[in-house]
Scaffold this motif. Structure first.
Motif, mmCIF file in Angstrom:
data_model
loop_
_atom_site.group_PDB
_atom_site.id
_atom_site.type_symbol
_atom_site.label_atom_id
_atom_site.label_comp_id
_atom_site.label_asym_id
_atom_site.label_seq_id
_atom_site.Cartn_x
_atom_site.Cartn_y
_atom_site.Cartn_z
ATOM 1 N N GLN A 127 0.838 -1.208 -0.003
ATOM 2 C CA GLN A 127 -0.068 -0.055 0.103
ATOM 3 C C GLN A 127 0.756 1.101 -0.052
ATOM 4 N N ALA A 128 1.817 1.518 1.107
ATOM 5 C CA ALA A 128 2.242 2.667 1.070
ATOM 6 C C ALA A 128 3.670 2.506 1.542
ATOM 7 N N LEU A 129 4.690 3.209 1.149
ATOM 8 C CA LEU A 129 6.109 3.043 1.211
ATOM 9 C C LEU A 129 6.595 4.541 1.392
ATOM 10 N N ASN A 130 7.373 4.703 2.432
ATOM 11 C CA ASN A 130 7.706 6.081 2.804
ATOM 12 C C ASN A 130 9.424 5.851 3.126
ATOM 13 N N PHE A 131 10.470 6.362 2.169
ATOM 14 C CA PHE A 131 11.596 6.463 2.445
ATOM 15 C C PHE A 131 12.196 7.601 3.256
ATOM 16 N N LEU A 132 12.582 7.086 4.434
ATOM 17 C CA LEU A 132 13.152 8.207 5.475
ATOM 18 C C LEU A 132 14.291 8.523 5.694
ATOM 19 N N VAL A 133 14.962 9.435 5.050
ATOM 20 C CA VAL A 133 16.524 9.669 4.891
ATOM 21 C C VAL A 133 16.960 10.486 6.054
ATOM 22 N N ARG A 134 17.756 9.964 7.052
ATOM 23 C CA ARG A 134 17.833 10.739 8.211
ATOM 24 C C ARG A 134 19.354 11.215 7.915
ATOM 25 N N ASP A 135 19.887 12.263 8.732
ATOM 26 C CA ASP A 135 21.351 12.825 8.751
ATOM 27 C C ASP A 135 21.497 13.623 7.460
ATOM 28 N N HIS A 136 20.397 14.016 6.736
ATOM 29 C CA HIS A 136 20.550 14.728 5.332
ATOM 30 C C HIS A 136 21.148 15.963 5.875
ATOM 31 N N ASP A 137 21.739 16.629 4.757
ATOM 32 C CA ASP A 137 22.354 17.911 4.935
ATOM 33 C C ASP A 137 21.701 18.895 4.649
ATOM 34 N N GLY A 138 20.435 18.569 3.927
ATOM 35 C CA GLY A 138 19.300 19.811 3.901
ATOM 36 C C GLY A 138 19.686 20.906 2.977
ATOM 37 N N ASP A 139 20.890 20.509 1.888
ATOM 38 C CA ASP A 139 21.221 21.697 1.084
ATOM 39 C C ASP A 139 20.018 21.850 0.023
ATOM 40 N N GLU A 140 19.805 23.117 -0.599
ATOM 41 C CA GLU A 140 19.003 23.193 -1.927
ATOM 42 C C GLU A 140 19.474 22.328 -2.956
ATOM 43 N N PRO A 141 18.408 21.800 -3.907
ATOM 44 C CA PRO A 141 17.020 22.251 -3.456
ATOM 45 C C PRO A 141 16.293 21.269 -2.536
ATOM 46 N N PHE A 142 16.930 20.326 -1.932
ATOM 47 C CA PHE A 142 16.370 19.210 -1.144
ATOM 48 C C PHE A 142 16.309 19.836 0.346
ATOM 49 N N TYR B 7 14.706 19.864 4.232
ATOM 50 C CA TYR B 7 14.236 19.104 5.012
ATOM 51 C C TYR B 7 12.474 19.061 5.102
ATOM 52 N N GLY B 8 11.997 17.672 5.217
ATOM 53 C CA GLY B 8 10.501 17.636 5.314
ATOM 54 C C GLY B 8 10.202 16.757 3.923
ATOM 55 N N GLU B 9 8.948 17.068 3.770
ATOM 56 C CA GLU B 9 8.175 16.057 2.766
ATOM 57 C C GLU B 9 8.420 16.855 1.406
ATOM 58 N N GLU B 10 8.572 17.918 1.424
ATOM 59 C CA GLU B 10 8.429 18.645 0.001
ATOM 60 C C GLU B 10 9.873 18.316 -0.641
ATOM 61 N N GLY B 11 10.836 18.576 0.201
ATOM 62 C CA GLY B 11 12.394 18.171 -0.105
ATOM 63 C C GLY B 11 12.446 17.000 -0.702
ATOM 64 N N GLY B 12 11.716 16.060 0.347
ATOM 65 C CA GLY B 12 12.083 14.574 0.306
ATOM 66 C C GLY B 12 11.289 14.185 -1.276
ATOM 67 N N GLU B 13 10.432 14.794 -1.520
ATOM 68 C CA GLU B 13 9.927 14.409 -2.659
ATOM 69 C C GLU B 13 10.403 14.636 -3.859
ATOM 70 N N LYS B 14 11.231 15.694 -4.037
ATOM 71 C CA LYS B 14 11.962 16.339 -5.069
ATOM 72 C C LYS B 14 13.416 15.299 -5.260
ATOM 73 N N TYR B 15 13.785 14.912 -3.882
ATOM 74 C CA TYR B 15 14.947 13.994 -3.953
ATOM 75 C C TYR B 15 14.708 12.611 -4.456
ATOM 76 N N MET B 16 13.668 12.408 -3.828
ATOM 77 C CA MET B 16 13.149 10.804 -4.275
ATOM 78 C C MET B 16 12.837 10.962 -5.925
#
Length: 684
Positions: free
Chosen positions: A113-128, A130-139
């Motif tokens: 049904q649902a799969l979430n990739f949780l990337v921890r210890d990420h540097d959070g640099d643009e354009p990715f 933190y959070g779901e919006e940046g995670g969506e672009k990264y994925m």
């Protein structure tokens, strides 16, 4: 999140360092009920899977745990560090292949049904960010990438196609103090940015209306469905078989196992409505209800949607009928136990009613006789009073039969009293002896009733008989003889006592005088020991008492012929009382054994039902079953061996009870073994 002092240790346990803390899959002990639309609530379980794909964990364990947690979850959170490596996606290969295989069906049994990739210890640099919006672009960059070989590209594509929803979230590093051993897990030790982002992440995935139910065939799965799926998957993983075809077959089996169990519940609920277990039912009526409930249970199973080639459907359908028959057998035994209990209660109350009638009539004729017409009236009044007092709680036919026999006996006794009363003018002493014998007979019965308040051993019955007989004969001698006759009777007794003491003293000497040997030889020879002058003191006492009775009867006959006649009648009455007491004592024993059998049958039925429910939920082996029954049997035997039980029951009846308990539980054990073998055959 709580305040700064709140620790993550209040949730699922953790520890810092390279050593893993979670082994296998840990499920949080509390079920969370989340409100949904239209007032419904969704039950949410949290699962924590051990760290996978490290150097210490075998590959088959990695695949098993990841696949099982993904299949069982409506939302799977795939945790990775710093970045989402395309190689990490290959770990979902088994899940993807399973989803691909089940997608061929119009209504797959278990969907991803649902799969979430949780990337921890990420540097959070643009354009990715933190959070779901940046995670969506990264994925998206990962899934759109053409890097890697054809196999990796295919897996990325199949992951998006296999899951209904795929998302990604980016989290910052929790803080430099987290990896250290001194880390306590409090919120104050975490970086503010991490606390804010983890809060947003939880709100994102756990928002009530965003949560998804675990579904199959467009319906929410129950806890039973999930459990059967886990059990079925465990059977495959134990054999280290990870082919999609095998997993689909196992899931089809778990699907029918759930339908099978729900059909059994349907049968049990239907039977419970008409036979709750506290009232007796007619056998034919109970059988009819069973047939209707069985037919309905089979119908419920048959209405389930066809899955697979029908092999498991046919197998479980056949076994469902056998299980319904087993449950009906239990219900029949419970019904029979209730019948036996009701019969025992009615039997005891009937006996009590008969005793009340007998006691009332004896009191009415205690010391006198009455006119036959008055006796008949009192009999009628007493019988109606007893019968109406107990109503339907007794066996009316048995009461009528016993009362008729007692009435005939009482009429005969009353006639004898009337005849004796008429002859009193001719022989007052005979009348006195008659009433004395009747009174002593009544007292003899009273003494027996007192001793028979509980069951007595055979040896004790003989001892009681000897004591009662001796006391009654002494009372007869004291009340039947005149003062002069009693005086000489006492002299006779004294002389015999003196001879006994002299013979006893002589028997203790190593050398006997001729006169003492002559005194000993006058005692009747009872056994070979006496021939060698080795008679015991107790034997000498018994011989003396026997000789005293013989001399006393000769004395009675010499004083007045009626003394001997009524003494003989008294002995006959004492003998009859003894026989009657033995019958009543044996009846008490039979009732005790019957009551024990009834209670044991109830306990065995309850234990078998409890074991059946336990065996439905988990596997039992023969050794565990035998050990379980041994503990139950031991607990019952311990109660029998307790000081409290031994205070009320004698050792001889306790031994018989032990034999009954062992036999009952051994029979139940053999039955449950057969049931367990049938269940194992079904599962295989």
């Amino acid at each position: 999140m709580g305040d700064d002092h709140t620790s993550v240790g209040n949730g699922i346990p953790f520890k810092s360092g390279p050593q893993q803390d979670t082994t296998g899959i840990r499920i949080w002990h509390e079920v969370f009920y989340v409100p949904q639309k239209e007032g419904e609530k969704m039950a949410v379980l949290l699962m924590d899977t051990q760290g996978l794909f490290d150097n210490a964990t075998p590959e088959d364990v990695n695949i098993s745990l990841l696949t099982l947690s993904t299949l069982a979850s409506s939302l799977q959170i795939f945790n990775t560090i710093r970045m989402l490596d395309t190689r990490d996606l290959s770990y979902l290969k088994t899940c993807v292949e399973f989803a691909k295989e089940t997608a061929r069906s119009d209504d797959p049994l278990f969907k991803l049904q649902a799969l979430n990739f949780l990337v921890r210890d990420h540097d959070g640099d643009e354009p990715f960010k933190y959070g779901e919006e940046g995670g969506e672009k990264y994925m998206q960059t990962i899934f759109d990438s053409k890097d890697g070989d054809d196999k990796q590209i295919t897996i990325r594509k199949q992951i998006k196609e296999s899951f209904n929803n795929v998302s990604c979230s980016l989290l910052p590093h929790p803080g430099l103090g987290v990896p250290k051993k001194a880390f306590q897990g409090t919120n104050a030790e975490l970086e503010p940015e991490f606390r804010q982002q983890i809060k947003s992440f939880v709100e994102f995935i756990a928002f009530p209306f965003r949560l998804q139910r675990k579904e199959s065939n467009k319906k929410a799965l129950t806890a039973r469905d999930i459990l059967n799926m886990i059990i079925a998957s465990d059977g495959i993983f134990a054999c280290r078989v990870y082919e999609p075809e095998n997993m689909i077959e196992v899931n089809i089996k778990s699907y029918y196992a759930t339908a099978y169990e729900e059909s059994i519940i349907e049968y049990d609920e239907a039977m419970k409505k008409i036979f709750p277990g506290d009232n007796v039912m007619n056998d034919e009526e109970l059988k009819k209800y069973h047939q209707d409930a069985k037919k309905n249970a089979l119908k419920v199973f048959e209405l389930t949607k066809q899955m697979g080639d029908g092999k498991f459907r046919k197998h479980y359908h056949a076994h469902l009928g056998k299980i319904c028959e087993d449950h009906f057998d239990t219900a029949t035994r419970k019904n029979n136990a209730l019948k036996n209990a009701a019969q025992l209660v009615k039997k005891r109350k009937t006996r009590k009613a008969i005793c009340e009638y007998e006691k009332e009539m004896q009191l009415f004729l205690a010391n006198d006789c009455v006119e036959p017409i008055e006796l008949m009236k009192h009999h009628t009044r007493t019988f109606e009073k007893v019968r109406n007092g107990y109503g339907d709680a007794i066996n009316a036919d048995e009461l009528q039969s016993e009362v008729n026999d007692l009435h005939l006996k009482i009429r005969f006794e009353n006639k004898q009293r009337i005849d004796m009363k008429k002859s009193q003018s001719e022989d007052v002493r005979k009348s006195h002896l008659y009433w004395l014998v009747r009174d002593l007979d009544f007292k003899c019965g009273k003494k027996w009733r007192k001793r028979l308040s509980t069951y007595q051993a055979v040896a004790d019955m003989a001892k009681h008989h000897k004591e009662i007989k001796k006391k009654i004969e002494i009372k007869y001698r004291k009340n039947a003889l005149t003062d002069i006759e009693l005086k000489y009777s006492n002299k006779l007794e004294h002389r015999l006592e003196v001879e006994y003491k002299r013979a006893l003293a002589a028997s203790r000497k190593t050398t006997y005088s001729e006169s003492l040997k002559e005194q000993i030889s006058r005692r009747p020879i009872k056994n070979e020991e006496e021939k060698d002058n080795k008679i015991t003191p107790q034997q000498m006492r018994d011989n003396m008492e026997s000789e005293h009775r013989d001399k006393l009867e000769e004395y009675y006959e010499g004083c007045f012929i009626a003394l001997k006649e009524y003494f003989d009648k008294l002995k006959e009455m004492i003998k009859e009382r003894k026989e009657k007491a033995n019958k009543q004592n044996n009846k008490t024993k039979e009732n005790m054994i019957s009551e024990l059998n009834r209670k044991l049958e109830e306990e065995v039925i309850v234990e078998e039902e409890r074991l059946q429910r336990m065996m439905n939920d988990r596997y039992f082996d023969m050794d565990e079953l035998e050990s379980h029954y041994e503990k139950i049997k031991r607990s019952f035997l311990d109660v029998l061996s307790s000081s409290a039980t031994q205070f009320f029951l004698r050792s001889h009846i306790i031994k018989e009870f032990e034999s009954v308990i062992k036999e009952k539980f051994d029979e139940s054990l053999e039955k449950m073994k057969k049931k367990m073998l049938r269940t194992l055959i079904v599962e295989l």
